[in-house]
Motif scaffolding. Structure first.
Motif, PDB file in Angstrom:
ATOM      1  N   SER A 140       2.686  12.754 -67.369  1.00 20.92           N
ATOM      2  CA  SER A 140       3.270  13.754 -68.259  1.00 20.92           C
ATOM      3  C   SER A 140       3.560  13.172 -69.636  1.00 20.92           C
ATOM      4  O   SER A 140       3.376  13.846 -70.661  1.00 20.92           O
ATOM      5  CB  SER A 140       4.548  14.359 -67.658  1.00 20.92           C
ATOM      6  OG  SER A 140       5.525  13.370 -67.415  1.00 20.92           O
TER       7      SER A 140
ATOM      8  N   LEU B 253      14.414  18.908 -58.117  1.00 16.40           N
ATOM      9  CA  LEU B 253      14.401  19.065 -59.568  1.00 16.40           C
ATOM     10  C   LEU B 253      14.716  20.520 -59.885  1.00 16.40           C
ATOM     11  O   LEU B 253      14.073  21.430 -59.370  1.00 16.40           O
ATOM     12  CB  LEU B 253      13.034  18.690 -60.137  1.00 16.40           C
ATOM     13  CG  LEU B 253      12.491  17.304 -59.778  1.00 16.40           C
ATOM     14  CD1 LEU B 253      11.170  17.054 -60.491  1.00 16.40           C
ATOM     15  CD2 LEU B 253      13.492  16.212 -60.108  1.00 16.40           C
ATOM     16  N   ASP B 254      15.713  20.711 -60.739  1.00 16.88           N
ATOM     17  CA  ASP B 254      16.146  22.073 -61.049  1.00 16.88           C
ATOM     18  C   ASP B 254      16.837  22.066 -62.401  1.00 16.88           C
ATOM     19  O   ASP B 254      17.568  21.111 -62.732  1.00 16.88           O
ATOM     20  CB  ASP B 254      17.103  22.580 -59.964  1.00 16.88           C
ATOM     21  CG  ASP B 254      17.263  24.094 -59.965  1.00 16.88           C
ATOM     22  OD1 ASP B 254      17.427  24.681 -61.065  1.00 16.88           O
ATOM     23  OD2 ASP B 254      17.253  24.697 -58.883  1.00 16.88           O
TER      24      ASP B 254
ATOM     25  N   THR C 101       9.946  14.886 -67.919  1.00 15.12           N
ATOM     26  CA  THR C 101       9.176  13.650 -67.814  1.00 15.12           C
ATOM     27  C   THR C 101      10.023  12.558 -67.165  1.00 15.12           C
ATOM     28  O   THR C 101      11.167  12.346 -67.508  1.00 15.12           O
ATOM     29  CB  THR C 101       8.731  13.177 -69.210  1.00 15.12           C
ATOM     30  OG1 THR C 101       7.887  14.163 -69.775  1.00 15.12           O
ATOM     31  CG2 THR C 101       7.973  11.862 -69.133  1.00 15.12           C
TER      32      THR C 101
ATOM     33  N   PRO D 102      11.413  12.185 -63.890  1.00 13.98           N
ATOM     34  CA  PRO D 102      11.628  12.794 -62.573  1.00 13.98           C
ATOM     35  C   PRO D 102      10.437  13.620 -62.092  1.00 13.98           C
ATOM     36  O   PRO D 102      10.095  13.580 -60.910  1.00 13.98           O
ATOM     37  CB  PRO D 102      12.859  13.677 -62.809  1.00 13.98           C
ATOM     38  CG  PRO D 102      13.606  12.991 -63.890  1.00 13.98           C
ATOM     39  CD  PRO D 102      12.549  12.415 -64.797  1.00 13.98           C
ATOM     40  N   LEU D 103       9.779  14.357 -62.986  1.00 12.23           N
ATOM     41  CA  LEU D 103       8.616  15.147 -62.576  1.00 12.23           C
ATOM     42  C   LEU D 103       7.528  14.257 -61.992  1.00 12.23           C
ATOM     43  O   LEU D 103       6.875  14.613 -61.003  1.00 12.23           O
ATOM     44  CB  LEU D 103       8.055  15.924 -63.769  1.00 12.23           C
ATOM     45  CG  LEU D 103       8.661  17.294 -64.058  1.00 12.23           C
ATOM     46  CD1 LEU D 103       8.088  17.849 -65.366  1.00 12.23           C
ATOM     47  CD2 LEU D 103       8.402  18.264 -62.913  1.00 12.23           C
ATOM     48  N   ASP D 104       7.328  13.089 -62.581  1.00 14.11           N
ATOM     49  CA  ASP D 104       6.261  12.202 -62.148  1.00 14.11           C
ATOM     50  C   ASP D 104       6.644  11.379 -60.923  1.00 14.11           C
ATOM     51  O   ASP D 104       5.806  11.100 -60.077  1.00 14.11           O
ATOM     52  CB  ASP D 104       5.891  11.259 -63.297  1.00 14.11           C
ATOM     53  CG  ASP D 104       5.429  12.009 -64.530  1.00 14.11           C
ATOM     54  OD1 ASP D 104       4.251  12.397 -64.578  1.00 14.11           O
ATOM     55  OD2 ASP D 104       6.255  12.216 -65.435  1.00 14.11           O
TER      56      ASP D 104
ATOM     57  N   GLY E 269       8.808  14.718 -58.383  1.00 20.10           N
ATOM     58  CA  GLY E 269       8.268  16.062 -58.249  1.00 20.10           C
ATOM     59  C   GLY E 269       7.215  16.181 -57.153  1.00 20.10           C
ATOM     60  O   GLY E 269       6.252  15.418 -57.110  1.00 20.10           O
ATOM     61  N   GLY E 270       7.406  17.130 -56.247  1.00 18.00           N
ATOM     62  CA  GLY E 270       6.442  17.393 -55.183  1.00 18.00           C
ATOM     63  C   GLY E 270       6.412  16.380 -54.069  1.00 18.00           C
ATOM     64  O   GLY E 270       5.527  16.431 -53.209  1.00 18.00           O
ATOM     65  N   THR E 271       7.365  15.461 -54.023  1.00 18.68           N
ATOM     66  CA  THR E 271       7.349  14.411 -52.994  1.00 18.68           C
ATOM     67  C   THR E 271       8.242  14.717 -51.805  1.00 18.68           C
ATOM     68  O   THR E 271       8.112  14.091 -50.761  1.00 18.68           O
ATOM     69  CB  THR E 271       7.809  13.068 -53.590  1.00 18.68           C
ATOM     70  OG1 THR E 271       9.205  13.171 -53.961  1.00 18.68           O
ATOM     71  CG2 THR E 271       6.992  12.706 -54.820  1.00 18.68           C
TER      72      THR E 271
ATOM     73  N   TYR F 108      16.752  16.959 -63.626  1.00 17.89           N
ATOM     74  CA  TYR F 108      16.103  18.055 -64.332  1.00 17.89           C
ATOM     75  C   TYR F 108      14.583  17.899 -64.201  1.00 17.89           C
ATOM     76  O   TYR F 108      14.075  16.774 -64.061  1.00 17.89           O
ATOM     77  CB  TYR F 108      16.485  18.040 -65.810  1.00 17.89           C
ATOM     78  CG  TYR F 108      17.932  18.383 -66.086  1.00 17.89           C
ATOM     79  CD1 TYR F 108      18.411  19.676 -65.866  1.00 17.89           C
ATOM     80  CD2 TYR F 108      18.822  17.428 -66.580  1.00 17.89           C
ATOM     81  CE1 TYR F 108      19.734  20.013 -66.135  1.00 17.89           C
ATOM     82  CE2 TYR F 108      20.147  17.750 -66.849  1.00 17.89           C
ATOM     83  CZ  TYR F 108      20.594  19.041 -66.621  1.00 17.89           C
ATOM     84  OH  TYR F 108      21.905  19.366 -66.878  1.00 17.89           O
ATOM     85  N   PRO F 109      13.818  18.975 -64.285  1.00 19.74           N
ATOM     86  CA  PRO F 109      12.355  18.893 -64.194  1.00 19.74           C
ATOM     87  C   PRO F 109      11.733  18.478 -65.522  1.00 19.74           C
ATOM     88  O   PRO F 109      11.145  19.284 -66.244  1.00 19.74           O
ATOM     89  CB  PRO F 109      11.955  20.321 -63.792  1.00 19.74           C
ATOM     90  CG  PRO F 109      13.037  21.190 -64.349  1.00 19.74           C
ATOM     91  CD  PRO F 109      14.302  20.377 -64.275  1.00 19.74           C
TER      92      PRO F 109
END
Length: 366
Positions: free
Chosen positions: A142, A292-293, A278, A280-282, A285-287, A275-276
């Protein structure tokens, strides 16, 4: 490979840049490389006015060039955009020495939080700084997409790692946490405005908020949340035990480019709430290892239901060995792609460095 790493971030600072470079230097020696770190310890320095824990080196390009014959680097990596990084960049351009850089810190956002400087101005300067490099390393997909959208080029991926032997699940009491109402929501990091710690401390959560770290914002944050437990800077086994003794890790930052503390928390079996953005998203996220919110309170509460083993398994995917493999491969690739060294440039009346020659053509990247 005789690698020179120029960095303005070094001990006594405790941050992800320092930890990453320490691991890269250690790995380099195992891989047969000879890494040398050029840090603020080599020069006189003064404290940063709004952040005295960080010191600015009083260094010039000539000061770095004077050390070049002894350093004799075959490869150069510039880790930061401060005085040491700037001086080393000038020397490399003057000598026609290819170099790589890395983008660790959202300097434009950090500066804008403290002074009326539009981020667009800072990004323009950073684009010029990194544009002279044969490659610029970034930690996440990201961040790579974001910087590419801002006009950065020659981007290369360099992930981070975690010591899963040190940071692991434990069942050990921690005296500093004894008797605190549970659940224990933990934050670890620098106590500075850009970390957005106040957002964490302002959440209406059950149990106790635990804060590990120090920085210029500590007094204000302690006044803001008198019921929180502030433990100061902790490292090594002490820090690992605190991670493992808590129930959830809350990461309120909106500006981090990665967040090594995310990996440390996960390795200890601690679910992440963030937070969602850069970082945390990487990493999360999705793990299934965190939540993330945009509602950080909701993320913190929901993270309590995540199995600790799922967090540990996700952290095992990240190793410092793989991080080092990427780092040194990037340096070799960028060096090979640099082609014919650029001509030497003069600064001032005298040539810069031993063996410098007059400039034969204009280098637009300087």
């Amino acid at each position: 490979m005789r690698l020179l790493v120029a960095t303005d971030a070094w001990h006594p600072q405790v941050n992800g840049v320092v930890r990453s470079l320490e691991h890269m230097a250690e790995a380099g020696r195992r891989l047969g490389c000879t890494p040398t770190l050029l840090t603020p310890r080599a020069f006189r320095s003064v404290p940063l006015p709004f952040y005295p824990e960080i010191r600015l080196s009083l260094v010039t390009a000539r000061g770095v060039a004077a050390r070049w014959p002894d350093l004799a680097p075959t490869h150069v990596h510039i880790a930061t955009e401060g005085p040491i990084g700037l001086a080393t960049r000038r020397v490399c351009l003057a000598r026609g020495q290819p170099f790589t850089t890395s983008y660790h810190t959202r300097f434009p956002e950090y500066l804008a939080a403290r002074a009326p400087v539009p981020p667009a101005w800072s990004y323009a300067w950073l684009r010029r700084f990194h544009g002279a490099a044969s490659g610029t390393m970034v930690s996440t997909p990201s961040l790579e997409r974001e910087l590419a959208g801002r006009g950065f080029s020659n981007l290369m991926r360099w992930t981070r790692g975690v010591d899963t032997e040190l940071f692991r699940p434990r069942d050990e009491p921690v005296a500093a946490l004894a008797g605190l109402p549970r659940p224990l929501f933990l934050f670890v990091g620098r106590l500075a405005v850009e970390k957005n710690v106040a957002a964490f401390l302002g959440l209406d959560l059950p149990g106790t908020k635990v804060v590990v770290g120090d920085g210029p914002d500590r007094a204000r944050l302690e006044a803001l949340a008198p019921d929180a437990r502030f433990l100061g800077t902790r490292t090594g086994e002490d820090l690992a035990r605190i991670y493992a003794a808590c129930d959830a890790f809350v990461f309120p930052s909106l500006t981090d480019t990665f967040g090594i503390v995310l990996l440390e928390a996960l390795a200890c079996g601690l679910p992440v709430a963030a937070y969602p953005v850069t970082g945390p998203l990487d990493v999360v996220g999705g793990t299934g290892a965190g939540v993330l919110d945009a509602d950080l309170r909701a993320a913190a509460l929901a993270s309590l239901a995540i199995p600790r083993e799922a967090c540990r398994q996700e952290a095992l995917r990240y190793t410092w060995a793989e991080s080092a493999r990427q780092f040194y491969a990037n340096i070799e690739t960028a060096h090979a792609q640099a082609g014919v060294p650029r001509p030497v440039r003069r600064f001032g009346r005298a040539p810069l460095g031993v063996g410098a020659e007059p400039l034969t053509r204009t280098d637009p990247r300087s």
